[in-house]
Every structure is written in C-alpha cells, then in structure tokens.
Design a protein around this motif. Sequence first.
Motif, PDB file in Angstrom:
ATOM      1  N   LEU A   6       0.866  -1.186   0.000  1.00  0.00           N
ATOM      2  CA  LEU A   6       0.000   0.000   0.000  1.00  0.00           C
ATOM      3  C   LEU A   6       0.902   1.235   0.000  1.00  0.00           C
ATOM      4  CD1 LEU A   6      -2.757   1.344   0.182  1.00  0.00           C
ATOM      5  CD2 LEU A   6      -2.665   1.056   2.658  1.00  0.00           C
ATOM      6  N   VAL A   7       0.897   1.965  -1.106  1.00  0.00           N
ATOM      7  CA  VAL A   7       1.753   3.139  -1.257  1.00  0.00           C
ATOM      8  C   VAL A   7       0.921   4.387  -1.005  1.00  0.00           C
ATOM      9  CG1 VAL A   7       3.327   4.399  -2.773  1.00  0.00           C
ATOM     10  CG2 VAL A   7       3.115   1.902  -2.971  1.00  0.00           C
ATOM     11  N   MET A   8       1.296   5.155  -0.014  1.00  0.00           N
ATOM     12  CA  MET A   8       0.665   6.444   0.257  1.00  0.00           C
ATOM     13  C   MET A   8       1.572   7.533  -0.310  1.00  0.00           C
ATOM     14  SD  MET A   8      -0.894   6.126   4.088  1.00  0.00           S
ATOM     15  CE  MET A   8      -2.214   4.980   4.464  1.00  0.00           C
ATOM     16  N   THR A   9       1.094   8.253  -1.293  1.00  0.00           N
ATOM     17  CA  THR A   9       1.910   9.239  -1.990  1.00  0.00           C
ATOM     18  C   THR A   9       1.688  10.647  -1.442  1.00  0.00           C
ATOM     19  OG1 THR A   9       0.190   9.526  -3.666  1.00  0.00           O
ATOM     20  CG2 THR A   9       1.873   7.856  -4.099  1.00  0.00           C
ATOM     21  N   LYS A  10       2.489  11.571  -1.941  1.00  0.00           N
ATOM     22  CA  LYS A  10       2.355  12.999  -1.631  1.00  0.00           C
ATOM     23  C   LYS A  10       2.506  13.288  -0.136  1.00  0.00           C
ATOM     24  CE  LYS A  10      -0.538  13.594  -5.737  1.00  0.00           C
ATOM     25  NZ  LYS A  10      -1.679  14.252  -6.372  1.00  0.00           N
ATOM     26  N   LYS A  11       3.481  12.643   0.482  1.00  0.00           N
ATOM     27  CA  LYS A  11       3.678  12.850   1.917  1.00  0.00           C
ATOM     28  C   LYS A  11       4.079  14.284   2.233  1.00  0.00           C
ATOM     29  CE  LYS A  11       8.580  11.549   2.447  1.00  0.00           C
ATOM     30  NZ  LYS A  11       9.511  10.569   3.036  1.00  0.00           N
ATOM     31  N   ASP A  12       4.617  14.999   1.219  1.00  0.00           N
ATOM     32  CA  ASP A  12       5.002  16.390   1.425  1.00  0.00           C
ATOM     33  C   ASP A  12       3.785  17.302   1.560  1.00  0.00           C
ATOM     34  OD1 ASP A  12       4.658  15.580  -1.327  1.00  0.00           O
ATOM     35  OD2 ASP A  12       5.262  17.594  -1.933  1.00  0.00           O
ATOM     36  N   TYR A  26      -3.615   0.560   8.808  1.00  0.00           N
ATOM     37  CA  TYR A  26      -3.452  -0.424   7.739  1.00  0.00           C
ATOM     38  C   TYR A  26      -2.381  -1.463   8.062  1.00  0.00           C
ATOM     39  CZ  TYR A  26      -6.683   2.020   4.682  1.00  0.00           C
ATOM     40  OH  TYR A  26      -7.822   2.573   4.146  1.00  0.00           O
ATOM     41  N   GLU A  27      -1.346  -1.060   8.767  1.00  0.00           N
ATOM     42  CA  GLU A  27      -0.334  -2.041   9.178  1.00  0.00           C
ATOM     43  C   GLU A  27      -0.927  -3.064  10.136  1.00  0.00           C
ATOM     44  OE1 GLU A  27       3.881   0.382   8.677  1.00  0.00           O
ATOM     45  OE2 GLU A  27       2.873   0.369  10.637  1.00  0.00           O
ATOM     46  N   ASN A  28      -1.837  -2.625  11.001  1.00  0.00           N
ATOM     47  CA  ASN A  28      -2.500  -3.551  11.921  1.00  0.00           C
ATOM     48  C   ASN A  28      -3.413  -4.524  11.184  1.00  0.00           C
ATOM     49  OD1 ASN A  28      -1.275  -2.505  14.223  1.00  0.00           O
ATOM     50  ND2 ASN A  28      -2.901  -1.005  14.583  1.00  0.00           N
ATOM     51  N   LEU A  29      -3.840  -4.141   9.980  1.00  0.00           N
ATOM     52  CA  LEU A  29      -4.647  -5.039   9.154  1.00  0.00           C
ATOM     53  C   LEU A  29      -3.779  -5.994   8.338  1.00  0.00           C
ATOM     54  CD1 LEU A  29      -7.444  -2.659   7.758  1.00  0.00           C
ATOM     55  CD2 LEU A  29      -7.639  -4.347   9.601  1.00  0.00           C
ATOM     56  N   GLY A  30      -2.453  -5.812   8.434  1.00  0.00           N
ATOM     57  CA  GLY A  30      -1.544  -6.720   7.737  1.00  0.00           C
ATOM     58  C   GLY A  30      -0.953  -6.180   6.448  1.00  0.00           C
ATOM     59  N   TYR A  31      -1.246  -4.926   6.113  1.00  0.00           N
ATOM     60  CA  TYR A  31      -0.685  -4.335   4.896  1.00  0.00           C
ATOM     61  C   TYR A  31       0.779  -3.944   5.104  1.00  0.00           C
ATOM     62  CZ  TYR A  31      -5.293  -3.667   2.716  1.00  0.00           C
ATOM     63  OH  TYR A  31      -6.533  -3.855   2.157  1.00  0.00           O
ATOM     64  N   LYS A  32       1.534  -4.006   4.029  1.00  0.00           N
ATOM     65  CA  LYS A  32       2.851  -3.379   3.996  1.00  0.00           C
ATOM     66  C   LYS A  32       2.636  -1.972   3.465  1.00  0.00           C
ATOM     67  CE  LYS A  32       7.378  -3.333   4.210  1.00  0.00           C
ATOM     68  NZ  LYS A  32       8.104  -3.523   5.476  1.00  0.00           N
ATOM     69  N   VAL A  33       2.922  -0.949   4.286  1.00  0.00           N
ATOM     70  CA  VAL A  33       2.616   0.436   3.932  1.00  0.00           C
ATOM     71  C   VAL A  33       3.907   1.222   3.724  1.00  0.00           C
ATOM     72  CG1 VAL A  33       1.388   2.528   4.596  1.00  0.00           C
ATOM     73  CG2 VAL A  33       0.525   0.302   5.335  1.00  0.00           C
ATOM     74  N   VAL A  34       3.953   1.986   2.639  1.00  0.00           N
ATOM     75  CA  VAL A  34       5.105   2.847   2.353  1.00  0.00           C
ATOM     76  C   VAL A  34       4.596   4.255   2.086  1.00  0.00           C
ATOM     77  CG1 VAL A  34       7.103   3.249   0.881  1.00  0.00           C
ATOM     78  CG2 VAL A  34       6.364   0.911   1.341  1.00  0.00           C
ATOM     79  N   LEU A  35       5.094   5.229   2.833  1.00  0.00           N
ATOM     80  CA  LEU A  35       4.732   6.639   2.642  1.00  0.00           C
ATOM     81  C   LEU A  35       5.804   7.300   1.788  1.00  0.00           C
ATOM     82  CD1 LEU A  35       2.837   9.011   3.406  1.00  0.00           C
ATOM     83  CD2 LEU A  35       4.284   9.380   5.417  1.00  0.00           C
ATOM     84  N   THR A  36       5.395   7.954   0.703  1.00  0.00           N
ATOM     85  CA  THR A  36       6.368   8.457  -0.271  1.00  0.00           C
ATOM     86  C   THR A  36       6.056   9.878  -0.733  1.00  0.00           C
ATOM     87  OG1 THR A  36       5.122   7.655  -2.190  1.00  0.00           O
ATOM     88  CG2 THR A  36       6.685   6.125  -1.197  1.00  0.00           C
ATOM     89  N   ASN A  37       7.090  10.515  -1.252  1.00  0.00           N
ATOM     90  CA  ASN A  37       6.962  11.747  -2.029  1.00  0.00           C
ATOM     91  C   ASN A  37       7.577  11.450  -3.381  1.00  0.00           C
ATOM     92  OD1 ASN A  37       7.041  14.258  -3.201  1.00  0.00           O
ATOM     93  ND2 ASN A  37       8.562  15.117  -1.815  1.00  0.00           N
ATOM     94  N   LEU A  38       6.733  11.209  -4.367  1.00  0.00           N
ATOM     95  CA  LEU A  38       7.218  10.779  -5.675  1.00  0.00           C
ATOM     96  C   LEU A  38       7.734  11.923  -6.536  1.00  0.00           C
ATOM     97  CD1 LEU A  38       4.450   8.182  -6.574  1.00  0.00           C
ATOM     98  CD2 LEU A  38       6.733   7.739  -5.664  1.00  0.00           C
ATOM     99  N   SER A  39       7.450  13.153  -6.131  1.00  0.00           N
ATOM    100  CA  SER A  39       7.835  14.288  -6.974  1.00  0.00           C
ATOM    101  C   SER A  39       9.320  14.615  -6.866  1.00  0.00           C
ATOM    102  CB  SER A  39       7.007  15.524  -6.621  1.00  0.00           C
ATOM    103  OG  SER A  39       7.245  15.904  -5.268  1.00  0.00           O
ATOM    104  N   SER A  40       9.980  14.127  -5.827  1.00  0.00           N
ATOM    105  CA  SER A  40      11.414  14.403  -5.679  1.00  0.00           C
ATOM    106  C   SER A  40      12.062  13.308  -4.863  1.00  0.00           C
ATOM    107  CB  SER A  40      11.642  15.762  -5.005  1.00  0.00           C
ATOM    108  OG  SER A  40      11.117  15.758  -3.694  1.00  0.00           O
ATOM    109  N   GLY A  41      13.369  13.189  -4.981  1.00  0.00           N
ATOM    110  CA  GLY A  41      14.099  12.227  -4.167  1.00  0.00           C
ATOM    111  C   GLY A  41      13.959  10.798  -4.636  1.00  0.00           C
TER     112      GLY A  41
END
Length: 234
Positions: A6-12, A26-41
């Motif tokens: 589960l990718v959560m985008t636009k963390k900025d 969502y992690e408690n539901l068993g998802y692998k969650v990644v918070l990202t800023n795709l616009s840079s880095g």
Amino acid sequence: NKFRVLVMTKKDLCDISVTNKWINYYENLGYKVVLTNLSSGDDYKDVLNATSEVINKINDIRKEKGLKPKEIKALVMGVPNVGKSTFINKLAHKKVASTGNKPGVTKSNTWLKTKYNMVILDTPGVLWPKMDDKLVAYNLAATGAIRLEVLPIHDVAYHILECLDKYYPDKLKERYGIDNVNKEDYLETLDIIGKNRGCLLKGGVVDYDKVYSLILRDIKEANIKNITFDRYKD
C-alpha cells in the motif's frame, strides 16, 4: 491472495500526524505500507525495498531449481491523480507513462518495462461505481481525484473551507486573511476572500466563480499543504 504494498503518496502535502494514524491502522490489518513523495528524491526505492522480500523468495526457490530469476509482473492501481504514472516513470528512469495533475490522464491498461527485473501494468484510476458517503466524495474532489464536473464546484469549495476551519484555522488566516468561516452567511466569507485575493469584477463586485476556482486551485497546486481531510476516528 497476491502480495500487495500500500503506497501512500504525496507525503510532502499531508498532515503527517493524521496520516501516521492511517499507516498504523493499515499495518494492523496486515498491509505493507510505504509513505512516499514521488515528486522528488528516491522515495520510490522504499517501494522497491518493500517488494524485494517477496521477489527474493520467489527467485531463491527458482535458483535452487537451477532456473533463471523470474521477471516480476506487478499491477499498479489506485484512485485517480495519486501519482501512479509518476511512480512508474521513476522505476523506468524515463517518461514511459503520461502524467498530469488531474484525474483521467491514463486511459488504458499498459505493460511497461522497468530497470528492476519487473514489468508494470499501468492502469486508469479506479473509483467506487457509486459513492453513498458524501464526505468521501467531497474529500476526493477536493484533492483532485474526481473531475470537477461530477460535483458542484461551489459545494467542493465550501467543503474545503469547512475542513480548513475545523482542522487548520491557521491556514485560513494565512492564505485568505479570515479567522473562521461564517457558516450562517457563506457569502460574507466569500466576499472577504474575494476582496483579499483580488477575485473581483468591474466595480469591485466579488466574482464568486473565481473564488471557488481559487480555493480548489490552492489545494491542487499545493499553495495550502500539510493538511489531511480524511480523518482517522480513534
């Protein structure tokens, strides 16, 4: 039964304190969650790291059998305008998928090559066929996931103002010069915003359509950020 990240985008742009509650949920539901800023880095590499666990397991078994590493096929899906195509372009290190800060840019399913022993299926944004929860619909419209033709622009603008008033009154003051939203007389609030931001017709009359467009544009273009409208209920 497929492995999912589960990718959560636009963390900025988000309110990290609220978003962290959703991550825990969502992690408690068993998802692998990644918070990202795709616009840079290089945040997209965190997604690759999250997928490497399952990919390595598959290829380790193949290696034991004397087989070559398997090219992984992955589906990228989500609601419109969350950065799916931007993510794919990061993986390919070139523009292979069309992007745009609006819903509906991707029109069809397309297999695309990456440089990570993985092919990606880019898909158009998906939404529920019918949204019975108006709050969900307005949150999606406010963040650009729903075309503006679907909901009245003035209703979406009111929703944004009400959320800012409730959760981020400092943003109201900073951007529009108002302390709060007058829920008894919205026009008074719009008049103040219109005069402060120059949304005027001849004779100094406030152009309400311009005010509505301004409010939505401020969210879309990140003139107002560090906000999360979808609140986690403890």
